[in-house]
Design a protein around this motif. Sequence first.
Motif, PDB file in Angstrom:
ATOM      1  N   VAL A 254      24.479  50.483  41.246  1.00  0.00           N
ATOM      2  CA  VAL A 254      25.265  50.079  40.082  1.00  0.00           C
ATOM      3  C   VAL A 254      25.005  48.596  39.868  1.00  0.00           C
ATOM      4  O   VAL A 254      25.271  47.782  40.748  1.00  0.00           O
ATOM      5  CB  VAL A 254      26.773  50.350  40.307  1.00  0.00           C
ATOM      6  N   ASP A 255      24.472  48.267  38.708  1.00  0.00           N
ATOM      7  CA  ASP A 255      24.178  46.876  38.373  1.00  0.00           C
ATOM      8  C   ASP A 255      25.494  46.129  38.165  1.00  0.00           C
ATOM      9  O   ASP A 255      26.279  46.479  37.287  1.00  0.00           O
ATOM     10  CB  ASP A 255      23.320  46.822  37.110  1.00  0.00           C
ATOM     11  N   ALA A 256      25.744  45.131  38.992  1.00  0.00           N
ATOM     12  CA  ALA A 256      26.984  44.353  38.906  1.00  0.00           C
ATOM     13  C   ALA A 256      26.637  42.892  38.648  1.00  0.00           C
ATOM     14  O   ALA A 256      25.842  42.301  39.372  1.00  0.00           O
ATOM     15  CB  ALA A 256      27.783  44.480  40.191  1.00  0.00           C
ATOM     16  N   ARG A 257      27.240  42.333  37.635  1.00  0.00           N
ATOM     17  CA  ARG A 257      26.974  40.939  37.268  1.00  0.00           C
ATOM     18  C   ARG A 257      28.153  40.058  37.651  1.00  0.00           C
ATOM     19  O   ARG A 257      29.297  40.495  37.687  1.00  0.00           O
ATOM     20  CB  ARG A 257      26.731  40.841  35.773  1.00  0.00           C
ATOM     21  N   THR A 258      27.851  38.802  37.908  1.00  0.00           N
ATOM     22  CA  THR A 258      28.872  37.802  38.234  1.00  0.00           C
ATOM     23  C   THR A 258      29.211  37.017  36.984  1.00  0.00           C
ATOM     24  O   THR A 258      28.317  36.593  36.251  1.00  0.00           O
ATOM     25  CB  THR A 258      28.363  36.855  39.331  1.00  0.00           C
ATOM     26  N   LEU A 259      30.489  36.819  36.738  1.00  0.00           N
ATOM     27  CA  LEU A 259      30.939  35.992  35.618  1.00  0.00           C
ATOM     28  C   LEU A 259      31.394  34.646  36.184  1.00  0.00           C
ATOM     29  O   LEU A 259      32.274  34.589  37.043  1.00  0.00           O
ATOM     30  CB  LEU A 259      32.094  36.679  34.880  1.00  0.00           C
ATOM     31  N   SER A 260      30.780  33.565  35.707  1.00  0.00           N
ATOM     32  CA  SER A 260      31.128  32.210  36.165  1.00  0.00           C
ATOM     33  C   SER A 260      31.591  31.391  34.971  1.00  0.00           C
ATOM     34  O   SER A 260      31.071  31.544  33.859  1.00  0.00           O
ATOM     35  CB  SER A 260      29.908  31.532  36.797  1.00  0.00           C
ATOM     36  N   TRP A 261      32.558  30.506  35.201  1.00  0.00           N
ATOM     37  CA  TRP A 261      33.047  29.641  34.138  1.00  0.00           C
ATOM     38  C   TRP A 261      33.695  28.409  34.753  1.00  0.00           C
ATOM     39  O   TRP A 261      33.974  28.356  35.941  1.00  0.00           O
ATOM     40  CB  TRP A 261      34.015  30.390  33.225  1.00  0.00           C
ATOM     41  N   GLN A 262      33.918  27.403  33.919  1.00  0.00           N
ATOM     42  CA  GLN A 262      34.580  26.160  34.312  1.00  0.00           C
ATOM     43  C   GLN A 262      36.013  26.183  33.771  1.00  0.00           C
ATOM     44  O   GLN A 262      36.250  26.682  32.677  1.00  0.00           O
ATOM     45  CB  GLN A 262      33.850  24.945  33.726  1.00  0.00           C
ATOM     46  N   PHE A 263      36.941  25.634  34.530  1.00  0.00           N
ATOM     47  CA  PHE A 263      38.311  25.508  34.056  1.00  0.00           C
ATOM     48  C   PHE A 263      38.944  24.276  34.685  1.00  0.00           C
ATOM     49  O   PHE A 263      38.478  23.766  35.696  1.00  0.00           O
ATOM     50  CB  PHE A 263      39.133  26.769  34.362  1.00  0.00           C
ATOM     51  N   VAL A 264      40.013  23.813  34.057  1.00  0.00           N
ATOM     52  CA  VAL A 264      40.757  22.641  34.537  1.00  0.00           C
ATOM     53  C   VAL A 264      42.193  23.066  34.804  1.00  0.00           C
ATOM     54  O   VAL A 264      42.915  23.417  33.858  1.00  0.00           O
ATOM     55  CB  VAL A 264      40.707  21.492  33.517  1.00  0.00           C
ATOM     56  N   PRO A 265      42.634  23.106  36.084  1.00  0.00           N
ATOM     57  CA  PRO A 265      44.028  23.479  36.366  1.00  0.00           C
ATOM     58  C   PRO A 265      44.998  22.458  35.771  1.00  0.00           C
ATOM     59  O   PRO A 265      44.810  21.244  35.932  1.00  0.00           O
ATOM     60  CB  PRO A 265      44.108  23.468  37.896  1.00  0.00           C
ATOM     61  N   GLN A 266      45.973  22.946  35.045  1.00  0.00           N
ATOM     62  CA  GLN A 266      46.977  22.089  34.441  1.00  0.00           C
ATOM     63  C   GLN A 266      48.302  22.284  35.164  1.00  0.00           C
ATOM     64  O   GLN A 266      48.612  23.408  35.583  1.00  0.00           O
ATOM     65  CB  GLN A 266      47.162  22.426  32.954  1.00  0.00           C
ATOM     66  N   PRO A 267      49.115  21.237  35.321  1.00  0.00           N
ATOM     67  CA  PRO A 267      50.411  21.396  35.982  1.00  0.00           C
ATOM     68  C   PRO A 267      51.338  22.273  35.142  1.00  0.00           C
ATOM     69  O   PRO A 267      51.236  22.308  33.912  1.00  0.00           O
ATOM     70  CB  PRO A 267      50.935  19.970  36.105  1.00  0.00           C
ATOM     71  N   GLU A 268      52.190  23.003  35.822  1.00  0.00           N
ATOM     72  CA  GLU A 268      53.179  23.840  35.138  1.00  0.00           C
ATOM     73  C   GLU A 268      54.182  22.955  34.394  1.00  0.00           C
ATOM     74  O   GLU A 268      54.643  21.944  34.929  1.00  0.00           O
ATOM     75  CB  GLU A 268      53.960  24.679  36.178  1.00  0.00           C
ATOM     76  N   PRO A 269      54.527  23.304  33.126  1.00  0.00           N
ATOM     77  CA  PRO A 269      55.556  22.531  32.429  1.00  0.00           C
ATOM     78  C   PRO A 269      56.915  22.676  33.116  1.00  0.00           C
ATOM     79  O   PRO A 269      57.283  23.776  33.517  1.00  0.00           O
ATOM     80  CB  PRO A 269      55.580  23.147  31.016  1.00  0.00           C
ATOM     81  N   GLN A 270      57.593  21.575  33.269  1.00  0.00           N
ATOM     82  CA  GLN A 270      58.889  21.578  33.968  1.00  0.00           C
ATOM     83  C   GLN A 270      60.019  21.901  33.021  1.00  0.00           C
ATOM     84  O   GLN A 270      60.078  21.535  31.939  1.00  0.00           O
ATOM     85  CB  GLN A 270      59.149  20.218  34.617  1.00  0.00           C
TER      86      GLN A 270
END
Length: 196
Positions: free
Chosen positions: A180-196
């Motif tokens: 079964v051909d399985a591909r990897t999904l890669s991406w960039q993200f920036v964790p943001q603090p939870e709003p208080q």
Amino acid sequence: MTASTTPCWKRRLERFVALGFGLLVTVLAWAGSIQPKGAEVVPDERGWAVNAEFDVELGARLVDAVGKGVPLHFRFEVQIKRKRWYWIDEHLAGRVVNYRLSYQTLTRQYRLAVGSLYQNFDTLEAALTALGHIRRLHVADAGTLPQGESLAAAVRLSLDQNQLPKPLQIDALANDDWRVDARTLSWQFVPQPEPQ
């Protein structure tokens, strides 16, 4: 009077080649694949979780095997890293979850299990759809991911061929129908603090 059979054999050979090509296209169309459709890292109550969606298609051989009682094992992997130009990437968080897909002949239902937890489905399509939807899977505790910094994430869902019965593992080495051909999904993200 003699008649030539060369044109007749030539037409038969052309039909045979066309039929063989058609069968090859059909077999390739039935080859299994797991295509990532999307993924994201989101905050949860304990830190960070991942949501991912995959389109899961099994080949005809694997559909037949699971229908005859051969369990299929799948592996979901997520990794979060910090890219570094001066050294190898720093591993910040990751998780591996193993799924088991089987057919229960007595109840005529497909069972998707994670550890001792399981869910039954009436059709294989419904079980594969559930397998391809990963929601709120906890991957990192609070404070693990640096806030405001760009991080790299990658997810992959794949068939674990090492969990097939031994005779099928040997057959899978020489036969692409078990892959079964399985591909990897890669991406960039920036964790943001939870709003208080």
